[in-house]
Write a protein that holds these residues in place. Structure first.
Motif, PDB file in Angstrom:
ATOM      1  N   GLY A  45       0.812  -1.203   0.000  1.00 21.01           N
ATOM      2  CA  GLY A  45       0.000   0.000   0.000  1.00 21.01           C
ATOM      3  C   GLY A  45       0.847   1.255   0.000  1.00 21.01           C
ATOM      4  O   GLY A  45       2.048   1.221  -0.219  1.00 21.01           O
ATOM      5  N   GLN A  46       0.198   2.371   0.229  1.00 15.43           N
ATOM      6  CA  GLN A  46       0.833   3.673   0.350  1.00 15.43           C
ATOM      7  C   GLN A  46       1.581   4.057  -0.929  1.00 15.43           C
ATOM      8  O   GLN A  46       1.319   3.529  -1.996  1.00 15.43           O
ATOM      9  CB  GLN A  46       1.750   3.694   1.566  1.00 15.43           C
ATOM     10  CG  GLN A  46       1.061   3.249   2.866  1.00 15.43           C
ATOM     11  CD  GLN A  46       2.056   3.092   3.967  1.00 15.43           C
ATOM     12  OE1 GLN A  46       2.755   4.027   4.313  1.00 15.43           O
ATOM     13  NE2 GLN A  46       2.135   1.899   4.544  1.00 15.43           N
ATOM     14  N   THR A  47       2.537   4.968  -0.792  1.00 16.17           N
ATOM     15  CA  THR A  47       3.269   5.446  -1.964  1.00 16.17           C
ATOM     16  C   THR A  47       4.122   4.350  -2.580  1.00 16.17           C
ATOM     17  O   THR A  47       4.272   4.282  -3.809  1.00 16.17           O
ATOM     18  CB  THR A  47       4.156   6.641  -1.577  1.00 16.17           C
ATOM     19  OG1 THR A  47       3.409   7.550  -0.773  1.00 16.17           O
ATOM     20  CG2 THR A  47       4.657   7.363  -2.808  1.00 16.17           C
ATOM     21  N   ALA A  48       4.697   3.495  -1.733  1.00 14.40           N
ATOM     22  CA  ALA A  48       5.503   2.392  -2.261  1.00 14.40           C
ATOM     23  C   ALA A  48       4.651   1.475  -3.127  1.00 14.40           C
ATOM     24  O   ALA A  48       5.115   0.972  -4.154  1.00 14.40           O
ATOM     25  CB  ALA A  48       6.133   1.607  -1.110  1.00 14.40           C
ATOM     26  N   GLY A  49       3.406   1.245  -2.721  1.00 13.22           N
ATOM     27  CA  GLY A  49       2.512   0.415  -3.508  1.00 13.22           C
ATOM     28  C   GLY A  49       2.199   1.034  -4.857  1.00 13.22           C
ATOM     29  O   GLY A  49       2.191   0.351  -5.883  1.00 13.22           O
ATOM     30  N   LEU A  50       1.941   2.336  -4.846  1.00 10.33           N
ATOM     31  CA  LEU A  50       1.691   3.034  -6.106  1.00 10.33           C
ATOM     32  C   LEU A  50       2.916   2.967  -7.004  1.00 10.33           C
ATOM     33  O   LEU A  50       2.803   2.750  -8.217  1.00 10.33           O
ATOM     34  CB  LEU A  50       1.317   4.495  -5.825  1.00 10.33           C
ATOM     35  CG  LEU A  50       1.043   5.380  -7.035  1.00 10.33           C
ATOM     36  CD1 LEU A  50      -0.123   4.835  -7.858  1.00 10.33           C
ATOM     37  CD2 LEU A  50       0.749   6.814  -6.594  1.00 10.33           C
ATOM     38  N   LEU A  76       3.803  19.670   1.177  1.00  9.03           N
ATOM     39  CA  LEU A  76       2.836  19.459   2.256  1.00  9.03           C
ATOM     40  C   LEU A  76       3.549  19.182   3.574  1.00  9.03           C
ATOM     41  O   LEU A  76       3.168  19.694   4.631  1.00  9.03           O
ATOM     42  CB  LEU A  76       1.903  18.307   1.906  1.00  9.03           C
ATOM     43  CG  LEU A  76       0.859  17.920   2.950  1.00  9.03           C
ATOM     44  CD1 LEU A  76      -0.075  19.084   3.233  1.00  9.03           C
ATOM     45  CD2 LEU A  76       0.068  16.708   2.480  1.00  9.03           C
ATOM     46  N   ALA A  77       4.582  18.367   3.522  1.00 10.59           N
ATOM     47  CA  ALA A  77       5.329  18.041   4.733  1.00 10.59           C
ATOM     48  C   ALA A  77       5.962  19.290   5.338  1.00 10.59           C
ATOM     49  O   ALA A  77       5.960  19.480   6.561  1.00 10.59           O
ATOM     50  CB  ALA A  77       6.409  17.003   4.425  1.00 10.59           C
ATOM     51  N   GLY A 141       4.994  10.777   0.858  1.00  5.93           N
ATOM     52  CA  GLY A 141       3.700  10.393   0.323  1.00  5.93           C
ATOM     53  C   GLY A 141       2.610  10.248   1.350  1.00  5.93           C
ATOM     54  O   GLY A 141       2.380  11.121   2.192  1.00  5.93           O
ATOM     55  N   LEU A 142       1.914   9.126   1.300  1.00  2.00           N
ATOM     56  CA  LEU A 142       0.780   8.893   2.173  1.00  2.00           C
ATOM     57  C   LEU A 142       1.196   8.760   3.630  1.00  2.00           C
ATOM     58  O   LEU A 142       0.393   8.996   4.526  1.00  2.00           O
ATOM     59  CB  LEU A 142       0.030   7.642   1.715  1.00  2.00           C
ATOM     60  CG  LEU A 142      -0.538   7.716   0.299  1.00  2.00           C
ATOM     61  CD1 LEU A 142      -1.254   6.422  -0.053  1.00  2.00           C
ATOM     62  CD2 LEU A 142      -1.482   8.903   0.150  1.00  2.00           C
ATOM     63  N   GLY A 143       2.463   8.393   3.865  1.00  2.00           N
ATOM     64  CA  GLY A 143       2.949   8.360   5.235  1.00  2.00           C
ATOM     65  C   GLY A 143       2.905   9.733   5.872  1.00  2.00           C
ATOM     66  O   GLY A 143       2.611   9.870   7.059  1.00  2.00           O
ATOM     67  N   VAL A 144       3.188  10.771   5.091  1.00  2.11           N
ATOM     68  CA  VAL A 144       3.100  12.143   5.589  1.00  2.11           C
ATOM     69  C   VAL A 144       1.658  12.469   5.963  1.00  2.11           C
ATOM     70  O   VAL A 144       1.380  13.014   7.036  1.00  2.11           O
ATOM     71  CB  VAL A 144       3.617  13.141   4.531  1.00  2.11           C
ATOM     72  CG1 VAL A 144       3.356  14.572   4.982  1.00  2.11           C
ATOM     73  CG2 VAL A 144       5.104  12.929   4.285  1.00  2.11           C
ATOM     74  N   LEU A 145       0.722  12.128   5.085  1.00  2.00           N
ATOM     75  CA  LEU A 145      -0.691  12.396   5.366  1.00  2.00           C
ATOM     76  C   LEU A 145      -1.153  11.629   6.604  1.00  2.00           C
ATOM     77  O   LEU A 145      -1.921  12.149   7.419  1.00  2.00           O
ATOM     78  CB  LEU A 145      -1.545  11.992   4.161  1.00  2.00           C
ATOM     79  CG  LEU A 145      -1.305  12.777   2.869  1.00  2.00           C
ATOM     80  CD1 LEU A 145      -2.218  12.261   1.764  1.00  2.00           C
ATOM     81  CD2 LEU A 145      -1.553  14.271   3.090  1.00  2.00           C
ATOM     82  N   VAL A 160      -5.166   5.158   9.246  1.00  2.00           N
ATOM     83  CA  VAL A 160      -5.274   6.039   8.071  1.00  2.00           C
ATOM     84  C   VAL A 160      -4.696   5.337   6.849  1.00  2.00           C
ATOM     85  O   VAL A 160      -5.271   5.367   5.757  1.00  2.00           O
ATOM     86  CB  VAL A 160      -4.544   7.365   8.324  1.00  2.00           C
ATOM     87  CG1 VAL A 160      -4.531   8.221   7.059  1.00  2.00           C
ATOM     88  CG2 VAL A 160      -5.205   8.124   9.458  1.00  2.00           C
ATOM     89  N   GLN A 161      -3.566   4.658   7.029  1.00  2.00           N
ATOM     90  CA  GLN A 161      -2.937   3.975   5.913  1.00  2.00           C
ATOM     91  C   GLN A 161      -3.787   2.823   5.395  1.00  2.00           C
ATOM     92  O   GLN A 161      -3.809   2.545   4.193  1.00  2.00           O
ATOM     93  CB  GLN A 161      -1.561   3.473   6.349  1.00  2.00           C
ATOM     94  CG  GLN A 161      -0.583   4.623   6.552  1.00  2.00           C
ATOM     95  CD  GLN A 161       0.674   4.205   7.286  1.00  2.00           C
ATOM     96  OE1 GLN A 161       0.712   3.148   7.922  1.00  2.00           O
ATOM     97  NE2 GLN A 161       1.699   5.023   7.224  1.00  2.00           N
ATOM     98  N   ILE A 162      -4.502   2.157   6.294  1.00  2.00           N
ATOM     99  CA  ILE A 162      -5.391   1.075   5.867  1.00  2.00           C
ATOM    100  C   ILE A 162      -6.468   1.611   4.931  1.00  2.00           C
ATOM    101  O   ILE A 162      -6.823   0.979   3.927  1.00  2.00           O
ATOM    102  CB  ILE A 162      -6.020   0.389   7.095  1.00  2.00           C
ATOM    103  CG1 ILE A 162      -4.963  -0.459   7.821  1.00  2.00           C
ATOM    104  CG2 ILE A 162      -7.201  -0.495   6.684  1.00  2.00           C
ATOM    105  CD1 ILE A 162      -5.450  -1.073   9.110  1.00  2.00           C
ATOM    106  N   ALA A 163      -7.010   2.794   5.245  1.00  2.00           N
ATOM    107  CA  ALA A 163      -8.042   3.394   4.391  1.00  2.00           C
ATOM    108  C   ALA A 163      -7.489   3.699   2.997  1.00  2.00           C
ATOM    109  O   ALA A 163      -8.136   3.426   1.976  1.00  2.00           O
ATOM    110  CB  ALA A 163      -8.579   4.663   5.042  1.00  2.00           C
ATOM    111  N   PHE A 164      -6.278   4.266   2.937  1.00  2.00           N
ATOM    112  CA  PHE A 164      -5.657   4.547   1.648  1.00  2.00           C
ATOM    113  C   PHE A 164      -5.398   3.247   0.874  1.00  2.00           C
ATOM    114  O   PHE A 164      -5.625   3.174  -0.333  1.00  2.00           O
ATOM    115  CB  PHE A 164      -4.332   5.287   1.846  1.00  2.00           C
ATOM    116  CG  PHE A 164      -4.483   6.723   2.213  1.00  2.00           C
ATOM    117  CD1 PHE A 164      -5.210   7.600   1.424  1.00  2.00           C
ATOM    118  CD2 PHE A 164      -3.889   7.211   3.363  1.00  2.00           C
ATOM    119  CE1 PHE A 164      -5.356   8.946   1.763  1.00  2.00           C
ATOM    120  CE2 PHE A 164      -4.022   8.542   3.726  1.00  2.00           C
ATOM    121  CZ  PHE A 164      -4.758   9.410   2.921  1.00  2.00           C
TER     122      PHE A 164
END
Length: 207
Positions: A45-50, A76-77, A141-145, A160-164
């Motif tokens: 998942g997350q940015t690595a998954g993308l 954003l960070a 990436g999504l880790g920042v969010l 939060v990461q599970i939702a993404f």
């Protein structure tokens, strides 16, 4: 039974040497975990998954894709998490991109059980990310969010990461074989479970 020690009002800070060793161990552990699923051709998942999805579909290097798609998140960070966090995250992403160019070729298997490989990925990558988070960094990436949601809204980063991840894997079902997505989802759940149960700033008090 003695009373528990109260949390200090001013928690200790990591020294530069502690940050270097903590981030180095966390990033190497993460790279080894990612190498398991890269060997299996699975996702995460997350940015690595993308980045893996793009890499598999375009045959571009994961290292370059991962590094490039993280660039917009640095803005954003910087705005929400500060200069130190942003610099550490940019360095961590760059370091992981380099590690992923060299570690996977060193980890080739004649036989790699997909169930074992998926578990190894989830555990190793989860603990690696914990080390990165605990030294005020992220893999962008999504880790920042996720960390912003935890710090500002009190929502666990892992949740939060599970939702993404749910959105990413829903799309992946249309792009990859079902068994690839199912194994990948299993690994992502392990990874996020490790983070959700262990990333507690009310217990881990160093910065």
């Amino acid at each position: 039974m003695p009373a528990p020690h109260p949390l200090p009002k001013n928690p200790p800070k990591h020294t530069l040497l502690e940050d270097i060793q903590g981030l180095t161990i966390g990033l190497i552990t993460t790279a080894i975990g990612l190498s398991f699923i890269a060997q299996l051709g699975f996702l995460t998942g997350q940015t690595a998954g993308l980045a893996l999805v793009i890499s598999y579909m375009t045959h571009m290097s994961f290292s370059w894709v991962f590094w490039l798609i993280n660039i917009p998140f640095y803005i954003l960070a910087y705005v929400r998490m500060g200069k130190e966090f942003t610099i550490k995250s940019a360095l961590s992403v760059t370091a992981l991109s380099i590690l992923m160019a060299y570690i996977p070729p060193l980890m080739t298997f004649q036989t790699l059980n997909p169930f074992f490989g998926t578990i190894a990925f989830g555990v190793l990558t989860g603990f690696g990310l914990l080390g990165v988070f605990r030294h005020k960094s992220s893999l962008g990436g999504l880790g920042v969010l996720a960390l912003i949601a935890q710090d500002h809204f009190g929502i666990r980063a892992g949740l939060v990461q599970i939702a993404f991840d749910a959105i990413l894997f829903a799309v992946a079902f249309f792009l990859f074989d079902a068994h690839v997505v199912i194994y990948s989802l299993f690994g992502a759940l392990i990874l996020n479970g490790v983070i959700a149960f262990n990333h507690r700033r009310d217990i881990y008090i160093a910065n």
